[in-house]
Motif scaffolding. Structure first.
Motif, PDB file in Angstrom:
ATOM      1  N   GLY A 129       8.455  18.007 -28.218  1.00 48.87           N
ATOM      2  CA  GLY A 129       7.051  17.951 -27.834  1.00 48.87           C
ATOM      3  C   GLY A 129       6.122  18.096 -29.018  1.00 48.87           C
ATOM      4  N   MET A 130       4.827  18.060 -28.712  1.00 49.25           N
ATOM      5  CA  MET A 130       3.804  18.197 -29.744  1.00 49.25           C
ATOM      6  C   MET A 130       2.542  18.737 -29.080  1.00 49.25           C
ATOM      7  N   CYS A 131       1.848  19.643 -29.742  1.00 55.21           N
ATOM      8  CA  CYS A 131       0.654  20.261 -29.178  1.00 55.21           C
ATOM      9  C   CYS A 131      -0.487  19.246 -29.093  1.00 55.21           C
ATOM     10  N   ALA A 132      -1.377  19.503 -28.153  1.00 52.56           N
ATOM     11  CA  ALA A 132      -2.454  18.548 -27.895  1.00 52.56           C
ATOM     12  C   ALA A 132      -3.444  18.453 -29.052  1.00 52.56           C
ATOM     13  N   GLN A 133      -3.552  19.498 -29.895  1.00 54.68           N
ATOM     14  CA  GLN A 133      -4.526  19.479 -30.989  1.00 54.68           C
ATOM     15  C   GLN A 133      -4.040  18.712 -32.202  1.00 54.68           C
ATOM     16  N   ASN A 134      -2.790  18.297 -32.217  1.00 53.36           N
ATOM     17  CA  ASN A 134      -2.239  17.631 -33.393  1.00 53.36           C
ATOM     18  C   ASN A 134      -2.869  16.253 -33.550  1.00 53.36           C
ATOM     19  N   PRO A 135      -3.405  15.925 -34.710  1.00 56.46           N
ATOM     20  CA  PRO A 135      -4.023  14.600 -34.895  1.00 56.46           C
ATOM     21  C   PRO A 135      -3.033  13.453 -34.770  1.00 56.46           C
ATOM     22  N   ALA A 136      -1.753  13.713 -34.963  1.00 55.64           N
ATOM     23  CA  ALA A 136      -0.748  12.643 -34.900  1.00 55.64           C
ATOM     24  C   ALA A 136      -0.161  12.477 -33.500  1.00 55.64           C
ATOM     25  N   LEU A 137      -0.758  13.120 -32.488  1.00 54.39           N
ATOM     26  CA  LEU A 137      -0.180  13.089 -31.147  1.00 54.39           C
ATOM     27  C   LEU A 137      -0.145  11.668 -30.576  1.00 54.39           C
ATOM     28  N   ALA A 138      -1.191  10.894 -30.747  1.00 51.91           N
ATOM     29  CA  ALA A 138      -1.216   9.537 -30.189  1.00 51.91           C
ATOM     30  C   ALA A 138      -0.102   8.681 -30.773  1.00 51.91           C
ATOM     31  N   LEU A 139       0.112   8.771 -32.085  1.00 50.47           N
ATOM     32  CA  LEU A 139       1.185   8.005 -32.704  1.00 50.47           C
ATOM     33  C   LEU A 139       2.547   8.506 -32.234  1.00 50.47           C
ATOM     34  N   PHE A 140       2.688   9.814 -32.084  1.00 47.04           N
ATOM     35  CA  PHE A 140       3.957  10.376 -31.625  1.00 47.04           C
ATOM     36  C   PHE A 140       4.290   9.886 -30.213  1.00 47.04           C
ATOM     37  N   LYS A 141       3.325   9.837 -29.318  1.00 44.40           N
ATOM     38  CA  LYS A 141       3.553   9.337 -27.954  1.00 44.40           C
ATOM     39  C   LYS A 141       3.905   7.854 -27.962  1.00 44.40           C
ATOM     40  N   LYS A 142       3.270   7.111 -28.844  1.00 45.27           N
ATOM     41  CA  LYS A 142       3.579   5.683 -28.931  1.00 45.27           C
ATOM     42  C   LYS A 142       5.030   5.463 -29.317  1.00 45.27           C
ATOM     43  N   VAL A 143       5.501   6.265 -30.273  1.00 44.83           N
ATOM     44  CA  VAL A 143       6.898   6.128 -30.694  1.00 44.83           C
ATOM     45  C   VAL A 143       7.832   6.489 -29.543  1.00 44.83           C
ATOM     46  N   ILE A 144       7.514   7.533 -28.803  1.00 49.80           N
ATOM     47  CA  ILE A 144       8.359   7.915 -27.671  1.00 49.80           C
ATOM     48  C   ILE A 144       8.384   6.802 -26.631  1.00 49.80           C
ATOM     49  N   ARG A 145       7.235   6.219 -26.330  1.00 48.67           N
ATOM     50  CA  ARG A 145       7.173   5.153 -25.333  1.00 48.67           C
ATOM     51  C   ARG A 145       7.973   3.935 -25.769  1.00 48.67           C
ATOM     52  N   GLU A 146       7.966   3.638 -27.044  1.00 46.07           N
ATOM     53  CA  GLU A 146       8.690   2.464 -27.540  1.00 46.07           C
ATOM     54  C   GLU A 146      10.191   2.698 -27.631  1.00 46.07           C
ATOM     55  N   THR A 147      10.605   3.930 -27.867  1.00 48.65           N
ATOM     56  CA  THR A 147      12.023   4.200 -28.123  1.00 48.65           C
ATOM     57  C   THR A 147      12.756   4.840 -26.942  1.00 48.65           C
ATOM     58  N   LEU A 148      12.057   5.667 -26.175  1.00 51.90           N
ATOM     59  CA  LEU A 148      12.753   6.448 -25.146  1.00 51.90           C
ATOM     60  C   LEU A 148      12.314   6.110 -23.730  1.00 51.90           C
ATOM     61  N   ASP A 149      11.045   6.012 -23.488  1.00 48.11           N
ATOM     62  CA  ASP A 149      10.562   5.920 -22.108  1.00 48.11           C
ATOM     63  C   ASP A 149       9.386   4.967 -22.034  1.00 48.11           C
ATOM     64  N   ASP A 150       9.620   3.781 -21.438  1.00 45.92           N
ATOM     65  CA  ASP A 150       8.535   2.834 -21.224  1.00 45.92           C
ATOM     66  C   ASP A 150       8.436   2.441 -19.755  1.00 45.92           C
ATOM     67  N   THR A 151       9.023   3.246 -18.880  1.00 46.66           N
ATOM     68  CA  THR A 151       8.994   2.947 -17.451  1.00 46.66           C
ATOM     69  C   THR A 151       7.876   3.736 -16.776  1.00 46.66           C
ATOM     70  N   ALA A 152       7.261   3.103 -15.781  1.00 45.75           N
ATOM     71  CA  ALA A 152       6.169   3.745 -15.051  1.00 45.75           C
ATOM     72  C   ALA A 152       6.736   4.749 -14.047  1.00 45.75           C
ATOM     73  N   PRO A 153       6.047   5.839 -13.801  1.00 46.24           N
ATOM     74  CA  PRO A 153       6.506   6.794 -12.786  1.00 46.24           C
ATOM     75  C   PRO A 153       6.527   6.155 -11.400  1.00 46.24           C
ATOM     76  N   VAL A 154       7.445   6.624 -10.585  1.00 44.18           N
ATOM     77  CA  VAL A 154       7.603   6.116  -9.215  1.00 44.18           C
ATOM     78  C   VAL A 154       6.998   7.130  -8.248  1.00 44.18           C
ATOM     79  N   ILE A 155       6.124   6.644  -7.376  1.00 39.33           N
ATOM     80  CA  ILE A 155       5.438   7.509  -6.413  1.00 39.33           C
ATOM     81  C   ILE A 155       6.014   7.255  -5.022  1.00 39.33           C
ATOM     82  N   GLN A 156       6.322   8.336  -4.328  1.00 35.84           N
ATOM     83  CA  GLN A 156       6.809   8.241  -2.951  1.00 35.84           C
ATOM     84  C   GLN A 156       5.779   8.877  -2.018  1.00 35.84           C
TER      85      GLN A 156
END
Length: 354
Positions: free
Chosen positions: A106-133
């Motif tokens: 994880g990464m704290c919300a105040q980190n300036p690099a958070l947006a880039l870190f999330k982008k890397v996670i989305r590209e490498t680990l998780d790019d699927t949308a949540p499923v709602i029931q």
């Protein structure tokens, strides 16, 4: 004095000594904590960035350290590279190395690099949308309030796969904009809980019979993946006051006033001329005559039986026998040298007495 000096030394220097006797590993771990405090805003004192980057590089090269510590070392190297080196590509590579060691990093919300870190996670680990029931049957309507709930079925496997925002889009005749869609935020009961709900006040529910409260859902996880259930064209609907089918009022039927029957004169029937008749030939009557009477014939009287010696067959047989005997006798007599005894000649004299 010597004993006093020893006691003073023990009281003053021994408690302070552990602060100076840190191992090299503890110093490296402190480099991670120092970077965390700085990038998360826990301290306003800026460290020596170059020295901190070198310490983090030394930690990442030590394979004896746990993967969790190594992942943090790569992560904060990427933060320094993104903020101070202005090199997002190198920062992304360092983030990928960190995520390979710890996928739930994880990464704290105040980190300036958070947006880039999330982008890397989305590209490498998780790019699927949540499923709602959502099951409309679970909606609770009581005390002029409607409670609507959903379940997030697929929360993902990363630290940023949890829902960041769950919204209810609704349209109601009682809302300020009856034709448009408005939003309400949904909340969970506890952190990490995948069940979300929202309470619709009675002021937003329709008041007229048969009007519906239309809604659908949208969820966004911390990586920016968006999932929906329902849509503006096919929303869910809730009708607080359904229409009740009442039978139509009975209508009294009055029979029409009786009118006197009208007399209708029969129309004259036209004369019909029969077609010409053809004469029927007379039948010939044949008189039956009685058959002739049968006559009874009486059989002739039975004749009296004749004695056998008076019938002609008897005398015919007898003549044949006599003639044969005579012929046989003559033949025997002419044979010469034959015996005069009839018995020897093989003949027997027969005398017929009439």
């Amino acid at each position: 004095l010597f004993q006093v000096a020893i006691a003073f030394h023990a009281l003053v220097f021994y408690p302070v000594w552990p602060l100076y006797a840190q191992t090299e590993e503890e110093e490296e771990v402190n480099a991670v904590e120092q970077a965390k405090d700085f990038f998360c805003g826990y301290t306003e004192e800026e460290p020596d960035i170059n020295e901190l980057f070198l310490q983090l590089q030394a930690m990442a090269a030590d394979e004896a350290l746990p993967n969790i510590v190594l992942a943090d070392a790569y992560k904060y190297q990427g933060c320094i590279m993104a903020q101070y080196g202005e090199n997002e590509y190198q920062a992304s590579l360092l983030f990928r190395k960190a995520l390979r060691l710890n996928s739930r990093l994880g990464m704290c919300a105040q980190n300036p690099a958070l947006a880039l870190f999330k982008k890397v996670i989305r590209e490498t680990l998780d790019d699927t949308a949540p499923v709602i029931q959502h099951d409309p049957a679970t909606n609770r309507f009581a005390d002029d309030r409607l409670t609507i709930g959903v379940e997030i079925a697929d929360a993902g496997e990363t630290a940023f796969s949890m829902p960041a925002e769950v919204l209810l889009f609704y349209r109601s005749p009682a809302s300020p904009n009856p034709e448009g869609w408005a939003t309400l935020q949904m909340f969970s009961d506890a952190p990490g809980n995948t069940a979300y709900s929202v309470v619709i006040p009675g002021t937003l529910l329709p008041k007229a019979t048969g009007e519906s409260f239309d809604y659908y859902f949208q969820v966004t996880d911390e990586l920016g993946n968006v999932g929906t259930t329902g849509n503006p064209e096919q929303p869910f609907s809730f009708v607080p006051l359904p229409e009740t089918k009442t039978p139509p009022p009975a209508v009294a039927v009055t029979p029409p006033a009786a009118t006197p029957p009208s007399i209708v004169e029969p129309e004259p029937t036209p004369e019909v001329t029969p077609p010409p008749t053809t004469p029927v030939p007379e039948e010939t009557v044949v008189e039956e005559t009685a058959p002739p009477a049968f006559t009874t014939r009486t059989p002739p009287p039975a004749s009296e039986e004749k004695p056998i010696w008076k019938s002609w067959p008897f005398w015919t047989v007898l003549g044949v026998v006599v003639v044969g005997s005579a012929v046989t006798t003559a033949a025997i007599a002419s044979g010469g040298g034959s015996s005069s005894n009839p018995a020897e000649n093989g003949t027997v004299p027969v005398t017929i007495v009439p």
